[in-house]
Design a protein around this motif. Structure first.
Motif, PDB file in Angstrom:
ATOM      1  N   ILE A  85       3.121   6.130  -3.083  1.00 11.55           N
ATOM      2  CA  ILE A  85       4.223   7.075  -3.279  1.00 11.55           C
ATOM      3  C   ILE A  85       4.444   7.301  -4.773  1.00 11.55           C
ATOM      4  O   ILE A  85       3.956   6.535  -5.623  1.00 11.55           O
ATOM      5  CB  ILE A  85       5.506   6.546  -2.596  1.00 11.55           C
ATOM      6  N   ALA A  86       5.178   8.353  -5.113  1.00 17.67           N
ATOM      7  CA  ALA A  86       5.469   8.643  -6.522  1.00 17.67           C
ATOM      8  C   ALA A  86       6.144   7.433  -7.167  1.00 17.67           C
ATOM      9  O   ALA A  86       6.987   6.779  -6.538  1.00 17.67           O
ATOM     10  CB  ALA A  86       6.369   9.868  -6.615  1.00 17.67           C
ATOM     11  N   ARG A 121       0.828  -1.207   0.000  1.00 16.15           N
ATOM     12  CA  ARG A 121       0.000   0.000   0.000  1.00 16.15           C
ATOM     13  C   ARG A 121       0.863   1.257   0.000  1.00 16.15           C
ATOM     14  O   ARG A 121       0.575   2.224  -0.719  1.00 16.15           O
ATOM     15  CB  ARG A 121      -0.921   0.003   1.221  1.00 16.15           C
ATOM     16  N   LEU A 122       1.909   1.251   0.793  1.00 21.69           N
ATOM     17  CA  LEU A 122       2.795   2.417   0.864  1.00 21.69           C
ATOM     18  C   LEU A 122       3.492   2.645  -0.475  1.00 21.69           C
ATOM     19  O   LEU A 122       3.564   3.789  -0.958  1.00 21.69           O
ATOM     20  CB  LEU A 122       3.828   2.217   1.975  1.00 21.69           C
ATOM     21  N   ALA A 123       3.993   1.579  -1.070  1.00 24.02           N
ATOM     22  CA  ALA A 123       4.671   1.702  -2.366  1.00 24.02           C
ATOM     23  C   ALA A 123       3.701   2.189  -3.439  1.00 24.02           C
ATOM     24  O   ALA A 123       4.078   2.973  -4.327  1.00 24.02           O
ATOM     25  CB  ALA A 123       5.279   0.360  -2.763  1.00 24.02           C
ATOM     26  N   HIS A 159       8.539   7.035  -9.063  1.00 26.64           N
ATOM     27  CA  HIS A 159      10.004   7.070  -9.051  1.00 26.64           C
ATOM     28  C   HIS A 159      10.580   6.431  -7.793  1.00 26.64           C
ATOM     29  O   HIS A 159      11.719   5.935  -7.813  1.00 26.64           O
ATOM     30  CB  HIS A 159      10.479   8.523  -9.157  1.00 26.64           C
ATOM     31  N   TYR A 160       9.816   6.431  -6.683  1.00 26.43           N
ATOM     32  CA  TYR A 160      10.332   5.934  -5.412  1.00 26.43           C
ATOM     33  C   TYR A 160       9.683   4.622  -4.955  1.00 26.43           C
ATOM     34  O   TYR A 160       9.930   4.168  -3.842  1.00 26.43           O
ATOM     35  CB  TYR A 160      10.133   6.993  -4.323  1.00 26.43           C
ATOM     36  N   GLN A 161       8.864   4.011  -5.806  1.00 31.96           N
ATOM     37  CA  GLN A 161       8.209   2.760  -5.411  1.00 31.96           C
ATOM     38  C   GLN A 161       9.225   1.642  -5.163  1.00 31.96           C
ATOM     39  O   GLN A 161       9.114   0.902  -4.180  1.00 31.96           O
ATOM     40  CB  GLN A 161       7.210   2.341  -6.487  1.00 31.96           C
ATOM     41  N   ASP A 162      10.213   1.520  -6.028  1.00 32.84           N
ATOM     42  CA  ASP A 162      11.244   0.496  -5.833  1.00 32.84           C
ATOM     43  C   ASP A 162      11.999   0.727  -4.536  1.00 32.84           C
ATOM     44  O   ASP A 162      12.383  -0.228  -3.838  1.00 32.84           O
ATOM     45  CB  ASP A 162      12.237   0.497  -7.000  1.00 32.84           C
ATOM     46  N   LEU A 163      12.234   1.994  -4.190  1.00 33.51           N
ATOM     47  CA  LEU A 163      12.969   2.325  -2.970  1.00 33.51           C
ATOM     48  C   LEU A 163      12.228   1.823  -1.733  1.00 33.51           C
ATOM     49  O   LEU A 163      12.846   1.295  -0.801  1.00 33.51           O
ATOM     50  CB  LEU A 163      13.189   3.839  -2.877  1.00 33.51           C
ATOM     51  N   THR A 188       0.212   9.032   4.594  1.00 34.44           N
ATOM     52  CA  THR A 188      -1.171   9.494   4.809  1.00 34.44           C
ATOM     53  C   THR A 188      -2.117   8.881   3.779  1.00 34.44           C
ATOM     54  O   THR A 188      -3.197   8.385   4.127  1.00 34.44           O
ATOM     55  CB  THR A 188      -1.231  11.029   4.724  1.00 34.44           C
ATOM     56  N   ALA A 189      -1.691   8.904   2.521  1.00 32.50           N
ATOM     57  CA  ALA A 189      -2.543   8.380   1.452  1.00 32.50           C
ATOM     58  C   ALA A 189      -2.782   6.880   1.605  1.00 32.50           C
ATOM     59  O   ALA A 189      -3.847   6.371   1.224  1.00 32.50           O
ATOM     60  CB  ALA A 189      -1.908   8.679   0.097  1.00 32.50           C
TER      61      ALA A 189
END
Length: 380
Positions: free
Chosen positions: A186-187, A181-183, A189-193, A295-296
């Motif tokens: 997020i944008a 859910r968090l990944a 570009h940062y999902q892999d991170l 938050t999202a």
């Protein structure tokens, strides 16, 4: 020659012009060819001081009073220059604390006049988080210890100071579904991170400094050799926390994502740069991307980026990893530290051990092992 003088009364018992003013008894001794004096209220105290001076002069441990009669500000720079052994990020943080907190408070104080009560009052009134107070106090204590080693004072006045007790923050461990859910929030570009931090346990600064040359896809390993830290707006690269490099395993899931990121990159290119291709800054990432995603995703607002490291530890432990393996993955100095930090998770593993033993017993029950056991305890 060392002696004790009566400032108030002469040998013929007549009063001196100083009668009734100041401390009566004066200890007099020679130091480097010059005469030194110090006054006391009680004669025996003056004698004791002379005995102390003579003992320390003979043993070579005597510290001249003059060497401590110096402003703290005049010594701080010399002390900082002696900290060449610190890694760049720690040295930069030390300089920042000296400039912002230590020098403004202590700079105009005479070193020899500082007492333990003074240090205690400073610590008690600092008004910062307990962990921050502990860090800044530790730096000032190191400075005072250095002053002792340099022969400026005989003992540190920082000994025995009571520090504020902070409330220990509970770790937050995410499930795989929550990481997903968090990944997803997020944008792109940062999902892999997000997945990377939640499965490898790297600290943010270690991930931000990770480069193509550190990834070994065939072995499903990566090498943590450096870390980057934002100190006062300066990006400083140094060794990982603890100063030791380490190898960290990566899942096939992560290896596949890293393989896509490695396409077209040079050996020294960053794996997780910003959209502009620069090194990530932890504060910027947290404020602009991470917190809004938390938050999202409907996750606790107090979820730190560092909790992804805790999540990786939790996933590793629940997958059956040993304490030693988790220690090596996280880069802890010892297995004791790993146990101290994640004791609750390993407690759960003890329950899992019992469950697995129950399963074994159940298997043997099907083989009529209980009847054999009962036969063994029948009376002869």
């Amino acid at each position: 020659m060392a002696r004790v003088e009566d400032r108030w009364t002469r040998k013929d018992r007549t009063r001196t012009p100083e009668y009734g003013t100041g401390k009566r008894w004066r200890a007099v001794w020679t130091e480097g060819g010059d005469e030194r004096k110090k006054s006391f209220d009680v004669k025996d105290t003056a004698k004791a001081h002379l005995a102390w001076v003579e003992h320390n002069q003979r043993s070579g441990t005597y510290v001249s009073q003059d060497r401590g009669r110096v402003f703290v500000r005049d010594l701080l720079e010399e002390w900082v220059d002696a900290l060449a052994h610190l890694k760049p990020s720690t040295l930069a943080a030390t300089k920042s604390d000296v400039r912002a907190t230590i020098r403004p408070y202590w700079g105009d104080r005479i070193l020899a006049d500082i007492r333990r009560a003074d240090v205690q009052a400073w610590v008690s009134g600092m008004g910062k988080a307990a962990r921050t107070v502990d860090t800044i106090y530790g730096r000032f204590r190191s400075f005072l210890n250095w002053c002792v080693e340099e022969g400026r004072i005989t003992a540190t006045p920082a000994k025995g100071v009571n520090l504020p007790q902070g409330v220990k923050r509970e770790h937050i461990y995410l499930t795989i579904a929550e990481v997903e859910r968090l990944a997803g929030a997020i944008a792109p570009h940062y999902q892999d991170l997000v997945w990377f931090l939640a499965t490898t346990g790297l600290r943010f600064g270690e991930a931000a400094e990770l480069r193509t040359k550190d990834i070994h896809l065939r072995r499903q390993r990566l090498r943590v050799a450096r870390s980057i830290t934002d100190v006062g707006g300066r990006m400083l690269i140094g060794p990982p926390k603890g100063g030791k490099e380490r190898d960290v395993p990566i899942t096939a899931f992560i290896a596949e994502r890293l393989a896509a990121r490695l396409q077209g990159k040079g050996r020294d290119d960053l794996i997780f740069p910003t959209l502009r291709g620069k090194a990530m800054r932890s504060n910027n990432f947290k404020r602009r991307d991470y917190d809004p995603a938390v938050t999202a995703a409907g996750l606790p607002a107090e979820l730190w980026v560092h909790d992804l490291r805790h999540t990786a530890a939790s996933l590793a432990i629940h997958s059956g990893a040993s304490v030693k393996s988790v220690q090596r993955m996280l880069g802890h100095a010892s297995a004791k530290i790993t146990l101290d930090v994640y004791a609750g998770l390993f407690d759960q593993e003890l329950s899992d051990v019992a469950a697995r033993m129950d399963a074994l017993i159940q298997t043997h029950t099907n083989l009529n092992l209980p009847e054999i056991s009962l036969a063994l305890v029948k009376p002869a």
